[in-house]
Design a protein around this motif. Structure first.
Motif, PDB file in Angstrom:
ATOM      1  N   HIS A 294       4.127  42.659 -31.391  1.00  9.28           N
ATOM      2  CA  HIS A 294       3.543  44.000 -31.390  1.00  9.28           C
ATOM      3  C   HIS A 294       4.488  45.035 -30.793  1.00  9.28           C
ATOM      4  O   HIS A 294       4.396  46.222 -31.119  1.00  9.28           O
ATOM      5  CB  HIS A 294       2.232  43.993 -30.613  1.00  9.28           C
ATOM      6  CG  HIS A 294       1.088  43.449 -31.396  1.00  9.28           C
ATOM      7  ND1 HIS A 294      -0.209  43.423 -30.931  1.00  9.28           N
ATOM      8  CD2 HIS A 294       1.041  42.896 -32.643  1.00  9.28           C
ATOM      9  CE1 HIS A 294      -1.003  42.894 -31.848  1.00  9.28           C
ATOM     10  NE2 HIS A 294      -0.270  42.558 -32.886  1.00  9.28           N
TER      11      HIS A 294
ATOM     12  N   TYR B 105       8.146  37.371 -40.857  1.00 12.36           N
ATOM     13  CA  TYR B 105       8.085  38.056 -39.557  1.00 12.36           C
ATOM     14  C   TYR B 105       9.498  38.288 -39.037  1.00 12.36           C
ATOM     15  O   TYR B 105      10.394  37.464 -39.251  1.00 12.36           O
ATOM     16  CB  TYR B 105       7.319  37.220 -38.540  1.00 12.36           C
ATOM     17  CG  TYR B 105       5.812  37.244 -38.713  1.00 12.36           C
ATOM     18  CD1 TYR B 105       5.015  38.098 -37.959  1.00 12.36           C
ATOM     19  CD2 TYR B 105       5.187  36.402 -39.630  1.00 12.36           C
ATOM     20  CE1 TYR B 105       3.643  38.119 -38.117  1.00 12.36           C
ATOM     21  CE2 TYR B 105       3.815  36.416 -39.796  1.00 12.36           C
ATOM     22  CZ  TYR B 105       3.041  37.280 -39.026  1.00 12.36           C
ATOM     23  OH  TYR B 105       1.677  37.308 -39.187  1.00 12.36           O
TER      24      TYR B 105
ATOM     25  N   ARG C 119       2.296  37.319 -29.636  1.00  9.76           N
ATOM     26  CA  ARG C 119       1.647  38.498 -30.222  1.00  9.76           C
ATOM     27  C   ARG C 119       2.120  39.770 -29.526  1.00  9.76           C
ATOM     28  O   ARG C 119       2.382  40.797 -30.184  1.00  9.76           O
ATOM     29  CB  ARG C 119       0.128  38.365 -30.125  1.00  9.76           C
ATOM     30  CG  ARG C 119      -0.628  39.477 -30.853  1.00  9.76           C
ATOM     31  CD  ARG C 119      -2.103  39.146 -31.031  1.00  9.76           C
ATOM     32  NE  ARG C 119      -2.784  39.004 -29.759  1.00  9.76           N
ATOM     33  CZ  ARG C 119      -3.196  37.849 -29.241  1.00  9.76           C
ATOM     34  NH1 ARG C 119      -2.981  36.720 -29.900  1.00  9.76           N
ATOM     35  NH2 ARG C 119      -3.815  37.807 -28.080  1.00  9.76           N
TER      36      ARG C 119
ATOM     37  N   LYS D 102       0.519  44.237 -37.562  1.00 11.88           N
ATOM     38  CA  LYS D 102       0.023  45.285 -36.665  1.00 11.88           C
ATOM     39  C   LYS D 102      -1.021  46.116 -37.399  1.00 11.88           C
ATOM     40  O   LYS D 102      -1.033  46.202 -38.625  1.00 11.88           O
ATOM     41  CB  LYS D 102       1.169  46.189 -36.201  1.00 11.88           C
ATOM     42  CG  LYS D 102       2.284  45.463 -35.456  1.00 11.88           C
ATOM     43  CD  LYS D 102       3.385  46.459 -35.079  1.00 11.88           C
ATOM     44  CE  LYS D 102       4.579  45.765 -34.483  1.00 11.88           C
ATOM     45  NZ  LYS D 102       5.655  46.713 -34.101  1.00 11.88           N
TER      46      LYS D 102
ATOM     47  N   TYR E 202      -0.256  38.433 -23.079  1.00 12.76           N
ATOM     48  CA  TYR E 202      -0.067  39.465 -24.109  1.00 12.76           C
ATOM     49  C   TYR E 202       0.634  40.685 -23.519  1.00 12.76           C
ATOM     50  O   TYR E 202       1.582  41.220 -24.109  1.00 12.76           O
ATOM     51  CB  TYR E 202      -1.421  39.866 -24.689  1.00 12.76           C
ATOM     52  CG  TYR E 202      -1.372  41.002 -25.675  1.00 12.76           C
ATOM     53  CD1 TYR E 202      -0.748  40.859 -26.908  1.00 12.76           C
ATOM     54  CD2 TYR E 202      -1.949  42.228 -25.361  1.00 12.76           C
ATOM     55  CE1 TYR E 202      -0.707  41.915 -27.818  1.00 12.76           C
ATOM     56  CE2 TYR E 202      -1.909  43.287 -26.260  1.00 12.76           C
ATOM     57  CZ  TYR E 202      -1.288  43.121 -27.484  1.00 12.76           C
ATOM     58  OH  TYR E 202      -1.241  44.171 -28.372  1.00 12.76           O
TER      59      TYR E 202
ATOM     60  N   ARG F 142       5.653  42.403 -39.301  1.00  9.57           N
ATOM     61  CA  ARG F 142       5.387  41.522 -40.434  1.00  9.57           C
ATOM     62  C   ARG F 142       5.610  42.339 -41.697  1.00  9.57           C
ATOM     63  O   ARG F 142       4.997  43.388 -41.880  1.00  9.57           O
ATOM     64  CB  ARG F 142       3.953  40.992 -40.412  1.00  9.57           C
ATOM     65  CG  ARG F 142       3.612  40.037 -41.568  1.00  9.57           C
ATOM     66  CD  ARG F 142       2.126  39.741 -41.569  1.00  9.57           C
ATOM     67  NE  ARG F 142       1.759  38.736 -42.542  1.00  9.57           N
ATOM     68  CZ  ARG F 142       1.514  38.974 -43.841  1.00  9.57           C
ATOM     69  NH1 ARG F 142       1.636  40.217 -44.325  1.00  9.57           N
ATOM     70  NH2 ARG F 142       1.150  38.003 -44.654  1.00  9.57           N
TER      71      ARG F 142
ATOM     72  N   TRP G 266       0.616  31.900 -27.844  1.00  7.60           N
ATOM     73  CA  TRP G 266       0.387  32.840 -28.934  1.00  7.60           C
ATOM     74  C   TRP G 266       0.117  34.243 -28.411  1.00  7.60           C
ATOM     75  O   TRP G 266       0.443  35.227 -29.082  1.00  7.60           O
ATOM     76  CB  TRP G 266      -0.766  32.366 -29.808  1.00  7.60           C
ATOM     77  CG  TRP G 266      -0.390  31.211 -30.684  1.00  7.60           C
ATOM     78  CD1 TRP G 266      -0.837  29.916 -30.592  1.00  7.60           C
ATOM     79  CD2 TRP G 266       0.520  31.235 -31.786  1.00  7.60           C
ATOM     80  NE1 TRP G 266      -0.262  29.150 -31.563  1.00  7.60           N
ATOM     81  CE2 TRP G 266       0.577  29.933 -32.317  1.00  7.60           C
ATOM     82  CE3 TRP G 266       1.290  32.232 -32.367  1.00  7.60           C
ATOM     83  CZ2 TRP G 266       1.375  29.597 -33.407  1.00  7.60           C
ATOM     84  CZ3 TRP G 266       2.094  31.905 -33.454  1.00  7.60           C
ATOM     85  CH2 TRP G 266       2.127  30.609 -33.969  1.00  7.60           C
TER      86      TRP G 266
ATOM     87  N   MET H 169       1.871  31.894 -38.132  1.00  6.17           N
ATOM     88  CA  MET H 169       1.937  33.209 -37.480  1.00  6.17           C
ATOM     89  C   MET H 169       0.774  34.097 -37.956  1.00  6.17           C
ATOM     90  O   MET H 169       0.181  34.836 -37.144  1.00  6.17           O
ATOM     91  CB  MET H 169       3.267  33.871 -37.791  1.00  6.17           C
ATOM     92  CG  MET H 169       4.490  33.143 -37.269  1.00  6.17           C
ATOM     93  SD  MET H 169       4.829  33.418 -35.519  1.00  6.17           S
ATOM     94  CE  MET H 169       5.623  35.022 -35.575  1.00  6.17           C
TER      95      MET H 169
ATOM     96  N   HIS I 274      -2.474  33.297 -36.078  1.00  4.32           N
ATOM     97  CA  HIS I 274      -2.593  33.657 -34.655  1.00  4.32           C
ATOM     98  C   HIS I 274      -2.160  35.087 -34.338  1.00  4.32           C
ATOM     99  O   HIS I 274      -2.499  35.598 -33.264  1.00  4.32           O
ATOM    100  CB  HIS I 274      -1.748  32.690 -33.827  1.00  4.32           C
ATOM    101  CG  HIS I 274      -2.251  31.286 -33.836  1.00  4.32           C
ATOM    102  ND1 HIS I 274      -3.279  30.847 -33.047  1.00  4.32           N
ATOM    103  CD2 HIS I 274      -1.859  30.199 -34.571  1.00  4.32           C
ATOM    104  CE1 HIS I 274      -3.507  29.567 -33.246  1.00  4.32           C
ATOM    105  NE2 HIS I 274      -2.650  29.143 -34.180  1.00  4.32           N
ATOM    106  N   ILE I 275      -1.388  35.726 -35.224  1.00  5.55           N
ATOM    107  CA  ILE I 275      -0.863  37.062 -34.904  1.00  5.55           C
ATOM    108  C   ILE I 275      -1.268  38.068 -35.968  1.00  5.55           C
ATOM    109  O   ILE I 275      -2.021  38.990 -35.711  1.00  5.55           O
ATOM    110  CB  ILE I 275       0.668  37.024 -34.755  1.00  5.55           C
ATOM    111  CG1 ILE I 275       1.064  36.112 -33.582  1.00  5.55           C
ATOM    112  CG2 ILE I 275       1.208  38.440 -34.523  1.00  5.55           C
ATOM    113  CD1 ILE I 275       2.556  35.966 -33.397  1.00  5.55           C
TER     114      ILE I 275
END
Length: 268
Positions: free
Chosen positions: A187, A213, A183, A267, A69, A192, A179, A260, A263-264
């Motif tokens: 970020h 996205y 992410r 924000k 990440y 999104r 993932w 997506m 898993h994401i």
């Protein structure tokens, strides 16, 4: 780095009546170091910690998902700058609009480098587009001599003007935690959003909304890292080239967006 015996000998000479300059000339050590040793003779943990990358692998015990990440955040909005005494500062720019993102960044930095302090530096603003000190920005900062070891992509100049490639040990971590990397990239340089359109159904105009996205970056290498990872997790994507040479990667297919979102997500 000087061992404890050397430090103790320098302090003893100073306590015996020699000035910092005299001890410095006698031992070939800077006056600054000797002065520091008179208040703290043992090195701080951040200066003595061993390199977290040993034998071509991230040190066992360091959270690999948190590293993946943080790697995404670094590739998007991070930089490393050299300070005094071979100490480097990692800075990740985070928008104040998303306090959850700042918290997640602080957690990841602290998890990857638990011996080092993590600071939140509120940026007052600046005139440079390149600088991360922009209005509405908080930089997550941590100092260590080992940040270039953890992020060998560090180098002089903007990332899009130099080669960016993952080391084999980084590729293994990304393969384990794709993932987490995605992410971090979303970020940092992604979002999104909800698009909408209208259709005429039975003589009536109806509005339809659909999420998608986006990821935008000027470095072709970083874009390839992003799209290769999307391919690995089965997400379909499209690319659009901007006149500014930046590249937009969009994910709009319903099944891919759902993946997506699982898993994401947006924000926060």
């Amino acid at each position: 780095m000087y061992d404890i015996a050397t430090r103790q000998r320098a302090v003893a000479l100073h306590e015996a009546g020699l000035t910092f300059s005299q001890v410095s000339r006698a031992m070939g050590i800077s006056r600054y170091s000797i002065r520091q040793w008179t208040t703290r003779i043992t090195p701080s943990p951040s200066m003595t910690a061993e390199c977290p990358v040993q034998c071509g692998e991230l040190e066992s015990g360091r959270p690999r998902a948190d590293y993946a990440y943080l790697l995404g955040l670094y590739l998007g909005d991070g930089c490393i700058s050299r300070g005094r005494r071979e100490v480097y500062a990692l800075r990740i720019a985070c928008g104040d609009t998303w306090p959850g993102l700042i918290d997640a960044c602080v957690h990841a930095v602290g998890a990857v480098m638990p011996s080092n302090k993590v600071h939140r530096v509120r940026a007052p603003g600046c005139t440079s587009v390149v600088s991360i000190r922009a209005p509405g920005c908080t930089s997550v900062v941590s100092n260590s001599k080992h940040w270039p070891c953890l992020f060998p992509q560090h180098g002089a100049g903007p990332k899009h003007l130099r080669r960016i490639s993952l080391m084999p040990w980084q590729q293994r971590i990304v393969a384990e935690h794709p993932w987490a990397l995605l992410r971090g990239l979303i970020h940092s340089d992604g979002c999104r959003i909800t698009n909408w359109t209208t259709r005429t159904v039975g003589g009536q105009i109806k509005r339809y909304e659909y999420p998608r996205y986006f990821f935008t970056n000027t470095s072709a290498d970083i874009v390839h890292i992003f799209t290769d990872t999307l391919d690995a997790v089965g997400v379909q994507w499209k690319v659009t080239q901007r006149p500014s040479r930046a590249v937009d990667v969009s994910v709009a297919r319903r099944a891919s967006v759902a993946l997506m979102d699982e898993h994401i997500g947006p924000k926060y």
